[in-house]
Design an enzyme around this catalytic site. Structure first.
Site, short mmCIF file in Angstrom:
data_model
loop_
_atom_site.label_atom_id
_atom_site.label_comp_id
_atom_site.label_asym_id
_atom_site.label_seq_id
_atom_site.Cartn_x
_atom_site.Cartn_y
_atom_site.Cartn_z
N ASP A 26 39.25 -17.56 54.44
CA ASP A 26 39.43 -17.15 55.84
C ASP A 26 38.28 -17.62 56.72
OD1 ASP A 26 40.63 -15.89 57.96
OD2 ASP A 26 39.81 -13.92 57.50
N ASN A 74 52.07 -17.44 57.44
CA ASN A 74 51.39 -18.53 58.16
C ASN A 74 52.36 -19.50 58.86
OD1 ASN A 74 48.60 -18.79 55.83
ND2 ASN A 74 48.73 -17.71 57.77
#
Ligand code: FPP
Length: 246
Positions: A26, A74
């Site tokens: 991340d 995503n």
């Protein structure tokens, strides 16, 4: 009089390493933003770091490494960003296949890979097929992966077995769930590392992480280096894992 206890500085040579590590990669977007760059540049830097960290984990003797590359959620990102990620996946897979003969890593994919383009799926298939007989670290690349959809898949598989009369509902136990998810046959992750300072699981290995130790680090993924990895490993080694016992 104060008693000063000498603090021992551990190194990774002093500790028992986790068998299975999961990493939520991340912070690519924030890394790019800080530099006035497009998000795709952050992903590209993240992909380069991915290459370094997987090699490092393999070199130090980690047995299983699961890297969260693309979640079921995503796809909601802008088309340009999704396309830039697909390009990076393709590049990495082509490169992995090109440098194949000297490598020891066993490559696996966890997630619904049928959602990817035909060329990416073909590369994935070749990478899995070509690496399956190796004896090195197992690298699970989580692609179009979601912990919830993985459990839905397991529930459907098991329900179909009941429907076909192969098992009874009372045969269903935790082992059966573990045997019907993507990581079947692998140990659960001992350690999950989340760089970028977010305290969330983000749908990563929901079933498998029941007793994983989390280490959250205030570093964006493209900046996460070997020292950070060592810090996480030492932090993990200091934890007292009780698995619900005392
Ligand atoms: C989350 O950070 C990151 C992703 C959704 C993509 C992770 C993918 C890579 C690191 C590339 C992997 C490449 C290969 C070859 C497997 P974010 O972009 O959401 O960061 P932010 O929270 O700072 O916006």
């Amino acid at each position: 009089m104060a008693i000063f206890k000498k603090k021992k500085e551990y190194t990774i040579d002093d500790i028992i390493l986790p068998e299975h590590i999961g990493i939520i990669m991340d912070g690519n977007g924030r890394w790019a933003k800080k530099r006035g760059l497009p998000r795709s540049a952050g992903h590209s830097a993240g992909a380069n770091n991915f290459r370094k960290i997987i090699r490092y984990c393999s070199d130090i003797g980690i047995k299983y490494l699961t890297m969260y590359a693309f979640s079921t959620e995503n796809w909601k990102r802008p088309k340009d960003e999704v396309n830039s990620l697909m390009k990076l996946f393709k590049q990495y897979l082509e490169e992995a296949l090109r440098d194949f003969k000297d490598d020891t890593i066993v490559l696996k994919f966890i997630g619904d890979t049928t959602a990817f383009s035909d060329d990416i799926q073909a590369l994935m298939k070749d990478a899995v097929e070509g690496s399956k007989d190796r004896d090195g670290m197992v690298l699970n690349l989580a692609m179009n992966y979601g912990g919830r959809s993985e459990l839905v898949m397991a529930a459907k598989n098991i329900a179909n077995k009941v429907k076909r009369g192969e098992i009874l509902p009372e045969d269903i136990d935790e082992k059966m769930i573990s045997d019907n998810i993507y990581t079947a046959g692998q140990p659960d992750p001992d350690l999950i590392i989340r760089p970028s300072g977010e305290y969330r699981t983000s749908n990563f290995l929901l079933w498998q992480s029941a007793y994983s130790e989390y280490v959250i680090m205030d570093k964006l993924w493209p900046d996460f280096d070997f020292n950070d990895m060592n810090y996480a490993l030492i932090e993990y080694a200091k934890r007292n894992r009780r698995f619900g016992g005392v």
